[in-house]
Design a protein around this motif. Sequence first.
Motif, mmCIF file in Angstrom:
data_model
loop_
_atom_site.group_PDB
_atom_site.id
_atom_site.type_symbol
_atom_site.label_atom_id
_atom_site.label_comp_id
_atom_site.label_asym_id
_atom_site.label_seq_id
_atom_site.Cartn_x
_atom_site.Cartn_y
_atom_site.Cartn_z
ATOM 1 N N LEU A 3 64.454 5.753 33.702
ATOM 2 C CA LEU A 3 63.821 6.219 32.472
ATOM 3 C C LEU A 3 62.678 5.290 32.072
ATOM 4 C CD1 LEU A 3 63.797 8.253 30.186
ATOM 5 C CD2 LEU A 3 65.472 6.846 28.996
ATOM 6 N N LEU A 4 62.868 4.009 32.201
ATOM 7 C CA LEU A 4 61.838 3.038 31.866
ATOM 8 C C LEU A 4 60.624 3.199 32.775
ATOM 9 C CD1 LEU A 4 60.942 0.595 30.222
ATOM 10 C CD2 LEU A 4 62.070 -0.853 31.907
ATOM 11 N N LEU A 5 60.848 3.366 34.075
ATOM 12 C CA LEU A 5 59.745 3.547 35.015
ATOM 13 C C LEU A 5 59.001 4.844 34.768
ATOM 14 C CD1 LEU A 5 61.319 2.278 38.342
ATOM 15 C CD2 LEU A 5 59.546 1.175 36.978
ATOM 16 N N SER A 6 59.706 5.916 34.459
ATOM 17 C CA SER A 6 59.038 7.194 34.210
ATOM 18 C C SER A 6 58.221 7.143 32.932
ATOM 19 C CB SER A 6 60.041 8.350 34.171
ATOM 20 O OG SER A 6 60.926 8.181 33.075
ATOM 21 N N CYS A 7 58.658 6.378 31.938
ATOM 22 C CA CYS A 7 57.891 6.241 30.694
ATOM 23 C C CYS A 7 56.588 5.495 30.939
ATOM 24 C CB CYS A 7 58.697 5.507 29.624
ATOM 25 S SG CYS A 7 60.021 6.507 28.946
ATOM 26 N N THR A 8 56.624 4.483 31.805
ATOM 27 C CA THR A 8 55.421 3.709 32.079
ATOM 28 C C THR A 8 54.381 4.591 32.755
ATOM 29 O OG1 THR A 8 57.077 2.153 32.925
ATOM 30 C CG2 THR A 8 54.872 1.346 32.657
ATOM 31 N N VAL A 9 54.803 5.440 33.670
ATOM 32 C CA VAL A 9 53.883 6.344 34.351
ATOM 33 C C VAL A 9 53.352 7.374 33.364
ATOM 34 C CG1 VAL A 9 53.683 8.083 36.150
ATOM 35 C CG2 VAL A 9 54.954 5.993 36.591
ATOM 36 N N ALA A 10 54.205 7.891 32.495
ATOM 37 C CA ALA A 10 53.792 8.913 31.543
ATOM 38 C C ALA A 10 52.762 8.378 30.556
ATOM 39 C CB ALA A 10 55.010 9.450 30.792
ATOM 40 N N PHE A 11 52.843 7.103 30.207
ATOM 41 C CA PHE A 11 51.926 6.546 29.226
ATOM 42 C C PHE A 11 50.711 5.868 29.854
ATOM 43 C CE2 PHE A 11 55.922 6.504 26.688
ATOM 44 C CZ PHE A 11 55.517 7.490 25.792
ATOM 45 N N ALA A 12 50.572 5.965 31.150
ATOM 46 C CA ALA A 12 49.411 5.369 31.805
ATOM 47 C C ALA A 12 48.153 6.090 31.332
ATOM 48 C CB ALA A 12 49.546 5.481 33.318
ATOM 49 N N ALA A 13 47.096 5.343 31.152
ATOM 50 C CA ALA A 13 45.836 5.932 30.676
ATOM 51 C C ALA A 13 45.260 6.854 31.738
ATOM 52 C CB ALA A 13 44.847 4.827 30.354
ATOM 53 N N PRO A 14 44.788 8.024 31.329
ATOM 54 C CA PRO A 14 44.157 8.904 32.312
ATOM 55 C C PRO A 14 42.864 8.278 32.796
ATOM 56 C CG PRO A 14 43.806 9.754 30.091
ATOM 57 C CD PRO A 14 44.731 8.565 29.983
ATOM 58 N N PRO A 15 42.455 8.608 34.015
ATOM 59 C CA PRO A 15 41.205 8.025 34.503
ATOM 60 C C PRO A 15 40.037 8.510 33.653
ATOM 61 C CG PRO A 15 41.963 9.761 35.976
ATOM 62 C CD PRO A 15 43.037 9.547 34.953
ATOM 63 N N LYS A 16 39.050 7.634 33.446
ATOM 64 C CA LYS A 16 37.913 8.052 32.645
ATOM 65 C C LYS A 16 37.100 9.062 33.448
ATOM 66 C CE LYS A 16 35.035 4.082 33.778
ATOM 67 N NZ LYS A 16 34.321 2.944 33.265
ATOM 68 N N PRO A 17 36.487 10.030 32.764
ATOM 69 C CA PRO A 17 35.747 11.072 33.484
ATOM 70 C C PRO A 17 34.493 10.502 34.144
ATOM 71 C CG PRO A 17 35.436 11.289 31.112
ATOM 72 C CD PRO A 17 36.456 10.211 31.325
ATOM 73 N N ARG A 18 34.100 11.137 35.220
ATOM 74 C CA ARG A 18 32.862 10.748 35.877
ATOM 75 C C ARG A 18 31.699 11.061 34.943
ATOM 76 N NH1 ARG A 18 32.097 14.366 39.893
ATOM 77 N NH2 ARG A 18 33.901 15.578 39.294
ATOM 78 N N PRO A 19 30.674 10.215 34.902
ATOM 79 C CA PRO A 19 29.554 10.466 33.987
ATOM 80 C C PRO A 19 28.706 11.659 34.419
ATOM 81 C CG PRO A 19 29.204 8.440 35.227
ATOM 82 C CD PRO A 19 30.552 8.958 35.615
ATOM 83 N N TYR A 20 28.081 12.286 33.418
ATOM 84 C CA TYR A 20 27.098 13.329 33.703
ATOM 85 C C TYR A 20 25.844 12.676 34.255
ATOM 86 C CZ TYR A 20 29.879 16.816 31.254
ATOM 87 O OH TYR A 20 30.880 17.667 30.882
ATOM 88 N N SER A 21 25.149 13.376 35.123
ATOM 89 C CA SER A 21 23.971 12.802 35.765
ATOM 90 C C SER A 21 22.730 12.872 34.883
ATOM 91 C CB SER A 21 23.694 13.520 37.085
ATOM 92 O OG SER A 21 23.415 14.889 36.846
ATOM 93 N N GLY A 22 22.635 13.882 34.039
ATOM 94 C CA GLY A 22 21.419 14.046 33.251
ATOM 95 C C GLY A 22 20.237 14.340 34.154
ATOM 96 N N PHE A 23 19.033 14.072 33.666
ATOM 97 C CA PHE A 23 17.834 14.359 34.451
ATOM 98 C C PHE A 23 17.292 13.130 35.166
ATOM 99 C CE2 PHE A 23 15.985 12.824 30.548
ATOM 100 C CZ PHE A 23 14.868 12.127 30.966
ATOM 101 N N GLY A 24 17.754 11.939 34.751
ATOM 102 C CA GLY A 24 17.240 10.727 35.354
ATOM 103 C C GLY A 24 17.943 9.491 34.843
ATOM 104 N N VAL A 25 17.292 8.352 35.024
ATOM 105 C CA VAL A 25 17.881 7.056 34.722
ATOM 106 C C VAL A 25 16.911 6.246 33.857
ATOM 107 C CG1 VAL A 25 18.701 4.900 35.760
ATOM 108 C CG2 VAL A 25 19.153 7.066 36.889
ATOM 109 N N VAL A 26 17.467 5.549 32.854
ATOM 110 C CA VAL A 26 16.688 4.598 32.067
ATOM 111 C C VAL A 26 17.220 3.213 32.408
ATOM 112 C CG1 VAL A 26 16.041 3.823 29.749
ATOM 113 C CG2 VAL A 26 16.437 6.252 30.171
ATOM 114 N N VAL A 27 16.317 2.298 32.753
ATOM 115 C CA VAL A 27 16.698 0.918 33.048
ATOM 116 C C VAL A 27 16.318 0.082 31.826
ATOM 117 C CG1 VAL A 27 16.442 -1.049 34.594
ATOM 118 C CG2 VAL A 27 16.336 1.276 35.514
ATOM 119 N N LEU A 28 17.339 -0.479 31.179
ATOM 120 C CA LEU A 28 17.186 -1.239 29.938
ATOM 121 C C LEU A 28 17.386 -2.718 30.209
ATOM 122 C CD1 LEU A 28 19.879 0.852 28.024
ATOM 123 C CD2 LEU A 28 17.451 1.325 27.989
#
Length: 177
Positions: A3-28
């Motif tokens: 039960l403890l192991l299954s709770c840890t997996v259930a509460f794991a953070a979902p992977p962050k989504p891949r970024p949108y590409s947009g039309f180009g890149v800004v270098v700051l």
Amino acid sequence: MILLLSCTVAFAAPPKPRPYSGFGVVVLGRGDLLVLYAEPGVQRVGELSAERIPALAAEGGEVAVAADARKGEWVRLAYDEAGREGWVELKRSWELCSWEEYLPGRSVRLYGGLKRGLYLLSPTPGEGKGSVSLVPGQTVRVAEVAGEWARSERPSGWFRWRDGDRRLTIVPLPPLR
């Protein structure tokens, strides 16, 4: 114990989504202060340091960020991992370039967990797939870009650098130009 192991997996953070590409890149500049607006020059949202926004790549004193839209001297950028966006006025010290200018000559790493078809190399840019497959996490060097397709030098062939939802399938790697 189970039960403890299954709770840890259930509460794991979902992977962050891949970024949108947009039309180009800004270098700051890494230390640049971004003044964010809801619309170009209207309704100030806040200020944020360039090093705190989700970057595509960072090297030395520079940060590369995907630009989603442009209106005159204003570009819209995602300023947090949740994908919230704001408009910033371009500074003279920033470089704005298209993906066709930014990717050639750059090494990129392929995201893991994509549909199998996004890893297959094609002899030409388009939907016809070849039999050679790239590996998730593999690093390749981009020779040229044609629309949503990039040509890899080794192994030789064309692959999609962004998917049909305009999300990146690659992570650009330093060095920046």
